[in-house]
Write a protein that holds these residues in place. Structure first.
Motif: not given
Length: 1376
Positions: A693-709
């Motif tokens: 999947l191209p061009k996904v944005m780094y959204l947050s790392d609040k929980r144990e995972h890194i979340i992308l959007s």
């Protein structure tokens, strides 16, 4: 104090007796929950018959008693107490504000601090007025000690909410001795007195007798003071038992003694001429037994008085052996003010004046006794028991059994034994009060002394107050849960969580039995904590770990509190493993945390704590990082990465970030695959493990995972800088792109990039009425939210999701952008699905297919199959079959309308107008067409153009937040609508793109409203060598409504304000729209703006070289002189004197601020202005929806009216300067509706005026104020403006005199306007005994005599009030 901890503690009221005042008994009939429920009500329906019989008997008894004139011998009950009754009482407890008094027969009352004496009351008032402590004023505990007898008078009996009654008493001699006058005073009399002042040779005593001075010599007070042990002399306000030694000057001067032996020997005799009107309780008399009855006996004393002694006051030693005519010593207990019934006691301690009753040993209170022997049983009152130590106890009837029904009189014969518990002690009866009720014997808590800090208790919510919640723990025990302790987090509206009567489980924070103070907490983390309770400094040993709650977080650290007000400090360096710079942002008041004791000094009450619990991280240790998280954070939020799918899960995709040697694993939630929920599901279905999947944005790392959007709206918002990185950047009015985090019945939680969240309450969710929040938004949906307000303390943001607030105003552009984005994403999905279903390439809207009819369903729709559509369900609805009759097996040609890849369905049509081949025409963009709706999906509708039958897609929503439609607004298949084409080339989907509605001419398209300050393009600060006056050339980078950004060279960007584009600005035009992106311009530097604050900097400012150059392209300024920018940092607008009141300026609309109700405008790059709501227009339509009239960036002409308080903004008016003189017409807004009186109206310029009920309309109506709601905009005529009071009229005859409309009810200003015999209308004002008063105008009242109101004679006045309420419209004839 008073509400939280009611007086009287756990005093139970006595059982019911026959009372001499039936009126009081009747009052008490409806007293629900009252302690002594009347016997009638306790019985059930079954016993109704018996009850009537017994009632008859009871009445007969009463009659007999009345005939015999025997007083009721039973014990005193609270019903018999009445105001003015004199009683002998004994002080039970003393607190700072009141004395608790034990009264005869187990009753109790209290004396407030204001009812001690006149002199004491004056000192109190003086102290309160001065606000400092007075030396001569002593506290109640310094003057009174428990066990002292006092004479009291009942001042009032108050009923509390729960039906209990509290008896208010006074010991003020003026009230107690009010029956005495100076002529009645005689030597040997004993009465109450109170110290008034301290003199050289003794004391002046207030005995409450007017015209008499009473003096107490030091000699006569010595022994009393010594025995009292309360200091060397008597204090002002001290209550004394005084004996009159001699009377001089016909009672004008009396000499007193308080010597114990003299007082004790005193006996009341006939010589002291006592009468029934001045008989005082506490007098010892010689009496003669007249009659002995089962409940007590009757005595005569002082030769012609009679009194009664009830069974509780017979001397227990001789109780059986009294006989008529026997002479006994007795003491007066009470005197009833009206019936003058006198009660006496024969108990030994009272037979010497000034004696004191025995007290109960402390440890006996609350004791459970296995065996108590019944000594006597009185069927209407209760039973007397003998306890194990020989003392007597009394149990009221209601305490003998669980309910009235389960009561068995047979069990209380003399000698029976029962288990009971001591629940109180009555000093005046020298008896314990006991209860045999099972739940009382088992009760954990009977009094405040039984409750210990740290106990977990069950309670019932009694009331919610601003300071907290009152909880009933047991009978007579109430506690307070302060508002900080209602929950683990601070509750703004506790009434939503707790209801009165709820059972709650609390823990005791502190308990102070002396002050009857009980503080509880409802914080779950404290109630359920298994850690040790820290309730004193001695227990705080270093290394102890326990729970505490933060009471304050400041830059020096946190103060944490435990039980019993123990508190300690967590210094800044102990707040966490990482240094915390602003503790007040990390910790909040009331937060419960685990802490470890570092060090404690109990003597100084100093306690040092730490939030760092141990050296190795524990599971609950929030402050430690797991080693995995210790990795350097490689990615910044907002960074774009490519990812490879590792694993598909139900709710999302686990991916690894490419070009990363560590193979960092991240997570894309399913709903973050697209801005559209439907596309997200499609993409998830089409993607396989191993896809990139191209061009996904780094959204947050609040929980144990890194979340992308992958939400494109969110990504573009971050890239354009339209985001807030933390709470402090948020400003009201900002528009932010986010996604729905949670949908609750009360609103929607929206999360933004960088983890900031806000709440859109139900009222701010939609322009339509919201019945169920779930119909409007779904979790994961992309939304654009407008910030309404911020609560700094609680870090809360309130949002608005209404489309009217969040859209740029150009719905066509916004809805087209949505549609375009949707089809772009659909193409990706199609490309993915090609792998699994190659046939999808064949199936595109507009394609003609040969099909075979499979089946015709009941609802008229048909199923087809075809070689090109294997694996798909092909359907045509009844409408799309046209009028064709089809049968299974037939071959037909059909046109594809829509392909739903999620459900594998293809929708086709057999209608002729669609299938007919027509020549294709060239279509132009923005051309307008009529079209027929053919098929409707979640996000768009497929329509066919009437002329060419080409298919086009039309968006259903005009905005991300536009999700809900009432049935009446939904599109229907077959409906004809008007559309405007936006994309005329057929896309990969073979459909044109269009939007609903006619085309708008030269609309200034903006996709997003930029917010006030921070989001004004974060232009980078670049050092430059420009100075004002320099000429530069550049390329226009972006066009905003009020300014244009210009790229001067690679790095440097400047800004041109709307006011610096044209020399002559036409009113209503948009100057910035004359420039296009990419256009080359030559401009002149006129100043600079500070990058951080966007404030304009003066040329001389040291940071000028690091600012954003402010440019001008006005033809006149390019060559000639230019106006440099102002420096508002160092001088205010007023001082600069550039703008005068009344001057006209041209300004540019920024936005209408809904919260502040003003229009924000910019006059120049550095000067802003505000136009208050009511000065925007004289047209009421404009004022109703100002946001629709004024477009961002539009030029308007305004008049200066002054500057605001900070003198940085101009105050402007679009309607000139309002004079508000008599006879002018103005606009206003209703701010208050006063029933039956009229309206209060806000006028321009901050003034208010009043409209009388007679000036609302030319025709009076039954409900004249019905049409007026607060906030309504009205035109008003100014009748008068005198002394700042403005009177207005809303009558049409005043506002539009040219239109000769019919005036039914003329204005009546004075009595000259009415003539005899004329018919007039008006409103009823009031009804008094002299007639009906009737308003004809603001100043004129008329009176209608009752005989002229109705042709009939009306007996009751209340009928007039019922049928002629205030404000009723009447027609009347003038008589004179």
């Amino acid at each position: 104090m008073e509400e939280n901890f009611p007086r009287g503690g756990i005093q139970k009221k006595p059982a019911e007796g026959k009372t001499p005042k039936p009126k009081l008994e009747r009052d008490n009939l409806f007293d629900v929950q009252h302690e002594e429920k009347s016997q009638k009500r306790k019985r059930s329906q079954k016993d109704q018959g018996k009850q009537q019989e017994s009632n008859k008997r009871f009445k007969a008894d009463k009659a007999a008693a009345a005939k015999d004139n025997v007083m009721n011998i039973g014990p005193l009950t609270i019903e018999v107490l009445s105001e003015g009754m004199l009683l002998l009482g004994c002080i039970k407890e003393v607190s700072d504000y009141e004395l608790a008094i034990s009264l005869p027969n187990g009753l109790s009352g209290f004396v407030p601090v204001t009812q001690i004496s006149d002199a004491y009351g004056k000192l109190l008032t003086k102290q309160v007025a001065q606000g400092e402590l007075l030396e001569e004023l002593n506290s109640l505990p310094d003057m009174f000690s428990p066990g002292t007898l006092v004479r009291c008078i009942v001042t009032s009996i108050e009923k509390s909410d729960d039906g209990r009654r509290s008896v208010k008493l006074s010991i003020d001699p003026k009230k107690v001795n009010k029956g005495l006058n100076s002529t009645a005073l005689a030597a040997g009399m004993l009465l109450s007195g109170s110290v008034m002042s301290v003199e050289d040779h003794g004391y002046l005593i207030d005995i409450g007798v007017t015209g008499t001075h009473a003096f107490l010599p030091h000699q006569k007070a010595k022994t009393y003071i010594k025995a009292l042990k309360k200091g060397p002399d008597l204090k002002i306000g001290q209550n004394l038992n005084c004996l009159i030694v001699e009377v001089k000057n016909e009672g004008r001067v009396v000499c007193l003694s308080i010597d114990r032996s003299e007082v004790a020997a005193s006996i009341a005799t006939e010589r002291q001429n006592w009468t029934l009107s001045n008989l005082l309780p506490g007098l010892v008399v010689k009496a003669r037994v007249q009659k002995v009855a089962p409940l007590g006996m009757k005595l005569t004393f002082l030769s012609y008085f009679t009194g009664i002694v009830d069974f509780m006051h017979m001397d227990p030693e001789k109780s059986m052996n009294y006989s008529p005519d026997q002479v006994v010593k007795a003491c007066v207990l009470s005197v009833h003010p009206t019936s003058r019934a006198v009660r006496l006691t024969l108990l030994p301690p009272f037979l010497h004046a000034g004696g004191a009753p025995r007290q109960l040993p402390g440890q006996r209170m609350g004791a459970v006794l296995e065996e108590a022997t019944v000594k006597a049983f009185y069927k209407q009152f209760g039973a007397v028991f003998e306890l194990d130590d020989g003392t007597l106890a009394f149990a009221r009837l209601k305490h003998l059994s669980k309910t009235r029904k389960s009561f068995k009189p047979g069990a209380f014969k003399e000698g029976c034994k029962h288990k009971c518990r001591i629940i109180d002690y009555s000093l005046m009866d020298e008896m314990c009060i006991v209860s045999l009720k099972h739940q009382v014997i088992e009760a954990q808590f009977l009094q405040y002394q039984d409750i210990h800090t740290g106990d977990v208790v069950q309670g019932k919510v009694l009331s919610l107050k601003p300071i907290g919640m009152q909880v009933k723990v047991a009978d007579g025990i109430r506690g307070l849960v302060p508002s900080l302790h209602l929950s683990d987090v601070i509750l703004k509206q506790p009434e939503k969580k707790y209801n009165i009567g709820d059972e709650v489980k609390c823990r005791v924070l502190e308990c102070n039995p002396e002050g009857k103070k009980l503080i509880l907490t409802l914080k779950k983390s404290l109630v359920q904590s298994k850690l040790p309770v820290l309730s004193n400094y001695e227990d705080a040993k270093p290394g102890l770990i326990t729970h505490g709650f933060v009471v304050c977080a400041r830059e020096f650290g946190c103060i944490v509190k435990f039980y019993n007000d123990v508190k300690g400090l967590v210094p800044k360096n102990e707040l966490g493993s990482e240094p915390i710079s602003c503790p007040e942002k990390v910790f909040y008041e009331g937060q419960v945390l685990k802490v470890m004791v570092l060090k404690c000094e109990p003597q100084q009450e100093r306690l040092l704590l730490s939030f760092r619990l141990s050296s190795k991280p524990g599971p609950e240790d929030k402050w430690k990082c797991t080693p995995k998280e210790k990795q350097e954070v490689k990615y910044q939020i907002g960074e774009i990465v490519d990812v490879k799918i590792c694993q598909k899960k139900d709710n999302g995709l686990e991916v690894s970030i490419l070009e990363d040697e560590d193979n960092v694993v991240a997570w894309i939630p399913m709903l973050h695959l697209s801005d559209f929920v439907a596309t997200s599901k499609l993409l998830w279905q089409g993607l396989q493990e191993g896809d990139v999947l191209p061009k996904v944005m780094y959204l947050s790392d609040k929980r144990e995972h890194i979340i992308l959007s992958r939400k494109s709206a969110v990504i573009s918002a971050v890239q354009e800088g339209q985001v807030v990185r933390n709470f402090s950047e948020i400003q009201p009015g900002m528009l932010l792109t986010g996604y729905v985090r949670n949908v609750m019945p009360f609103g929607v939680f929206v999360e933004f990039p960088f983890g900031v969240t806000g709440l859109a309450p139900k009222v701010s969710m939609s322009d339509k009425f919201v019945t169920d929040t779930k119909d409007h938004f779904v979790v994961g949906q992309t939304v654009i939210a407008k910030v309404m307000s911020i609560d700094e303390e609680k870090q809360r943001v309130l949002l608005n999701l209404k489309v009217s607030e969040c859209s740029s105003g150009d719905s066509a552009a916004e809805s087209f952008a949505l549609l375009n984005q949707y089809f772009k994403e659909l193409k990706e999905v199609r490309d993915l699905l090609k792998r699994g279903k190659p046939s999808i390439c064949e199936l595109v809207p507009g394609k003609r297919l040969p099909l075979v009819v499979q089946d015709v369903r009941e609802d008229g729709s048909a199923l087809f199959s075809g070689s090109s559509a294997t694996g798909w369900t092909v359907t045509a609805t009844h409408y799309h079959l046209g009028d064709k009759k089809i049968a299974p097996g037939e071959k037909r040609k059909a046109l594809v309308l829509h392909v739903d890849a999620l459900t594998s369905e293809v929708y086709v049509s057999l209608r002729d107008e669609l299938l007919k081949q027509r020549p294709k025409r060239r279509l132009r963009e923005n051309s307008q067409h009529s079209a027929v709706v053919q098929h409707i999906t979640e996000h768009f509708a497929i329509v066919s153009l009437l002329e060419t039958a080409q298919l086009a897609a039309v968006p259903i929503a005009c905005h991300f937040n536009d999700t809900f439609r009432f049935d009446s607004e939904k599109l229907r298949v077959g409906q004809t609508i008007s559309v405007t084409l936006k994309a005329v080339k057929e896309n990969h989907h073979r459909v044109l793109l269009a939007v609903q509605g006619p085309a708008k001419k030269n609309v200034f398209v903006r996709v997003r409203n930029e917010s006030e300050t921070t989001l004004e393009e974060m232009l980078p600060a670049v050092k430059h060598s420009l100075s004002p006056g320099d000429t530069v050339t550049g390329t226009i980078k972006s066009v905003k409504p009020t300014h244009v950004t210009v790229a001067i060279d690679d790095k440097l960007t400047g800004s041109i304000h709307a006011s610096r584009i044209l020399d002559e600005v036409p009113i209503g035009s948009f100057p910035t729209s004359t420039l296009k992106t990419g256009q080359k311009v030559t401009a002149r530097v006129i100043g600079g703006r500070d990058v951080n604050t966007h404030r304009c900097l003066p040329i001389t400012h040291p940071h000028f070289t690091q600012s954003i150059p402010e440019l001008s392209i006005r033809p006149s300024e390019k060559e000639g002189e230019f106006t440099a920018m102002l420096n508002l940092k160092e001088s205010s607008l007023k001082e600069l004197g550039l703008y005068n009141v009344g001057q006209t300026v041209i300004c540019f609309v920024k936005k209408y601020n809904v919260l502040k109700n003003w229009l924000e405008v910019e006059v120049a790059p550095d000067i802003r202005g505000r136009v208050p709501h009511l000065l925007l227009s004289l047209n009421t339509k404009v004022l109703k929806h100002p946001e629709k009239t004024f477009k961002n960036g539009q030029a308007i002409s305004a008049t200066v009216t002054g500057t605001d308080a900070s003198e940085t903004n101009l105050c402007l008016s679009l309607t000139g300067i309002q004079s508000l003189e008599q006879g002018t017409i103005s606009v206003g807004m209703v701010i208050k509706v006063t029933p039956h009186t009229g309206l209060t109206i806000a006028l321009p310029g901050g003034k208010t005026g009043k409209v009388s009920i007679f000036h609302l309309n030319d025709t009076y109506t039954e409900d004249p104020l019905g049409n007026f709601k607060v906030g309504k905009i009205v035109r008003c005529y100014i009748l008068s403006n005198e002394n700042g009071k403005i009177q207005l009229s809303l009558r049409q005859s005043r506002l539009n005199p040219k239109i000769n409309s019919k005036v039914e009810d003329i204005e009546i200003t004075s009595i000259k306007d009415v003539k005899k015999g004329q018919l007039v209308r008006g409103y009823v004002k009031s009804i008094t005994p002299s007639g009906v008063f009737f308003g004809l105008s603001t100043s004129l009242l008329g009176r209608i005599l009752f005989q002229n109101v109705s042709p009939y004679f009306v007996q009751k006045h209340s009928f007039y009030e019922k049928y002629l309420p205030e404000g009723k419209l009447l027609t009347a004839k003038v008589l004179g």
